[in-house]
Enzyme design. Sequence first.
Site, PDB file in Angstrom:
ATOM      1  N   HIS A   1       0.763  -1.081  -0.080  1.00  0.00           N
ATOM      2  CA  HIS A   1       0.189  -0.074  -0.144  1.00  0.00           C
ATOM      3  C   HIS A   1       0.950   1.367  -0.171  1.00  0.00           C
ATOM      4  O   HIS A   1       0.356   2.468  -0.330  1.00  0.00           O
ATOM      5  CB  HIS A   1      -0.689  -0.014   0.999  1.00  0.00           C
ATOM      6  CG  HIS A   1      -1.975  -1.281   1.115  1.00  0.00           C
ATOM      7  ND1 HIS A   1      -3.293  -0.757   0.828  1.00  0.00           N
ATOM      8  CD2 HIS A   1      -2.072  -2.347   1.287  1.00  0.00           C
ATOM      9  CE1 HIS A   1      -3.973  -1.882   0.634  1.00  0.00           C
ATOM     10  NE2 HIS A   1      -3.355  -2.777   1.045  1.00  0.00           N
TER      11      HIS A   1
ATOM     12  N   ASP B   1       3.990   9.757  -1.364  1.00  0.00           N
ATOM     13  CA  ASP B   1       2.802   8.947  -0.813  1.00  0.00           C
ATOM     14  C   ASP B   1       2.459   7.996  -1.837  1.00  0.00           C
ATOM     15  O   ASP B   1       2.675   8.020  -3.062  1.00  0.00           O
ATOM     16  CB  ASP B   1       1.632   9.899  -0.780  1.00  0.00           C
ATOM     17  CG  ASP B   1       0.806   9.822   0.250  1.00  0.00           C
ATOM     18  OD1 ASP B   1       0.652   8.660   0.577  1.00  0.00           O
ATOM     19  OD2 ASP B   1      -0.250  10.653   0.611  1.00  0.00           O
TER      20      ASP B   1
HETATM   21  P1  ADP Z   1      -2.862   7.340   4.688  1.00  0.00           P
HETATM   22  O1  ADP Z   1      -3.228   6.162   4.218  1.00  0.00           O
HETATM   23  O2  ADP Z   1      -1.353   7.591   4.267  1.00  0.00           O
HETATM   24  O3  ADP Z   1      -3.307   7.957   5.818  1.00  0.00           O
HETATM   25  P2  ADP Z   1      -4.772   8.475   2.382  1.00  0.00           P
HETATM   26  O4  ADP Z   1      -4.829   9.624   1.772  1.00  0.00           O
HETATM   27  O5  ADP Z   1      -4.479   7.174   1.188  1.00  0.00           O
HETATM   28  O6  ADP Z   1      -3.497   8.339   3.356  1.00  0.00           O
HETATM   29  O7  ADP Z   1      -5.831   7.569   3.292  1.00  0.00           O
HETATM   30  C1  ADP Z   1      -6.259   8.353   4.457  1.00  0.00           C
HETATM   31  C2  ADP Z   1      -7.691   8.156   4.708  1.00  0.00           C
HETATM   32  O8  ADP Z   1      -7.796   8.554   5.990  1.00  0.00           O
HETATM   33  C3  ADP Z   1      -8.810   8.757   3.817  1.00  0.00           C
HETATM   34  O9  ADP Z   1      -9.814   7.758   3.546  1.00  0.00           O
HETATM   35  C4  ADP Z   1      -9.232   9.983   4.822  1.00  0.00           C
HETATM   36  O10 ADP Z   1     -10.551  10.184   4.537  1.00  0.00           O
HETATM   37  C5  ADP Z   1      -8.842   9.502   6.087  1.00  0.00           C
HETATM   38  N1  ADP Z   1      -8.396  10.765   6.799  1.00  0.00           N
HETATM   39  C6  ADP Z   1      -7.534  11.218   6.589  1.00  0.00           C
HETATM   40  N2  ADP Z   1      -7.139  12.255   7.385  1.00  0.00           N
HETATM   41  C7  ADP Z   1      -8.077  12.309   8.150  1.00  0.00           C
HETATM   42  C8  ADP Z   1      -8.554  13.106   9.360  1.00  0.00           C
HETATM   43  N3  ADP Z   1      -7.933  14.365   9.597  1.00  0.00           N
HETATM   44  N4  ADP Z   1      -9.839  12.621   9.922  1.00  0.00           N
HETATM   45  C9  ADP Z   1     -10.500  11.845   9.563  1.00  0.00           C
HETATM   46  N5  ADP Z   1     -10.209  10.748   8.359  1.00  0.00           N
HETATM   47  C10 ADP Z   1      -9.049  11.235   7.786  1.00  0.00           C
END
Ligand code: ADP
Length: 457
Positions: free
Chosen positions: A152, A360
């Site tokens: 991932h 990322d």
């Molecule tokens: P990572 O897996 O590195 O955290 P991604 O952008 O691929 O990054 O996925 C993050 C997930 O977590 C998304 O579905 C997003 O909606 C959720 N998310 C990210 N930041 C927040 C936040 N501040 N509050 C709630 N949910 C979040």
Amino acid sequence: MIIASNRTASPGEPKVGGLAVAIWEALRERGGGVWFGWSGETLERETRGVRLFAEDNVDFALADLTEAEYEGYYLGYANRALWPVFHYRVDLAHFDDHEFAMYEEVNRRFGRLLAQFTRTDDTVWIHDYHFLLMGQEMRQSGWEGPMGFFLHIPFPAPEIFTSLPQHNRIARALCAFDLIGFQTDRDRANFERYLREIGRATFLDDGRIRAFDHVFRTKAYPIGIDADEILGLAEGEEGTAAASRLGRIIDQRALVLGVDRMDYSKGLPNRMEAFGRMLDDHEHTRGRVSFLQIAPPSRSDVDAYQDLRAELDQLSGRINGDYGDLDWVPIRYLARGYPREMLAGLYRLSRVGLVTPLYDGMNLVAKEFVAAQNPEDPGVLVLSEFAGAAEQLDGAILVNPHDISATADAIYQGINMPLDERIERWKSMDSGVRDRSIAWWRKSFLEDLEKIPEEVK
Ligand code: ADP
């Protein structure tokens, strides 16, 4: 169908998050199966083996970690060595033989446990950087059936990957899988270059690769989202309530929004600096634009995260002190998470979605931002060229997040973009997000994996 991921969903509770839903659907679609992973619990000394729970026709098999394993395997090798190196932050990586030994030990123990659940006609799918060695452990425990792996996070260039003292051990273990899936072609090409230059691999005519005494396939499967779900949330009651609550505060100002876990890979300080630079360069934007950054702390027990937190507190304080006014705070920075419903409403309210990670694997926030937009008045996505999503989201304004002036210009361009250009850019992104959905991702990976037994080995 047997799936392993470090974290699983909780049995009996709603499956939240794209990956949890995708795994759940994959298992149910195939008439049931096993979802194996860490229970989330740590015990002082001995572990209790595997606890089984059934929900619908899915068996959850959950194993505990000892406190020492949690420290060494999870906080240590996975998050202090693999995570930084795979995100090109060798400077933050911490290499410790004892932590690797714990990582190896957990992969071995979990691999053996998982092997007990397999029956001859099963298919095994293992996820992510916590379990890089597990396929090889499964093979050593006698599992000969089809077995796939999906990474991932990014796979770094060989020059970076080789900084891991155990790179050879890890690459060899990965090659025990029949199919290795990556987020992007960039990641897959990096892995293949490692195999070619260091692993003395042979690339067969039918696209398969022979390395470390195994024959396997690699392919990119960019992970997606359920666009209709996000759109529904954005238009739903809680989404619109969140948008109007914030809308009252920001008044007529354009909203620039960032939503991330608080992680050094997300480029949060660069982003705040770029916003400050834009206010500096374009005086008339002062008082007219508000930047909201939502960033809940993650893994706060690791030093690097505490340093990041301090840096963000200081930067947002400085920019607000320099530019703010009686009735306007330039940066609103909230170090906490919000429910998906609210986030979706906020995405839709925004004029600019600012997604500028330094590196990322994919970045699902970028895709969620696109899916949540109002087709008649969509916002603009400013996206890092180093996010995996940049390979797909051609309608975004792509930026190098290290280039503060260019990012500042991109924010400014986004705020001022005419409606017809916004619609045109958004349309092409939205159709891409819809085509390559989370359902597409799981189906295409599993279809390829299930073709493997037909291939002559
Ligand atoms: P990572 O897996 O590195 O955290 P991604 O952008 O691929 O990054 O996925 C993050 C997930 O977590 C998304 O579905 C997003 O909606 C959720 N998310 C990210 N930041 C927040 C936040 N501040 N509050 C709630 N949910 C979040």
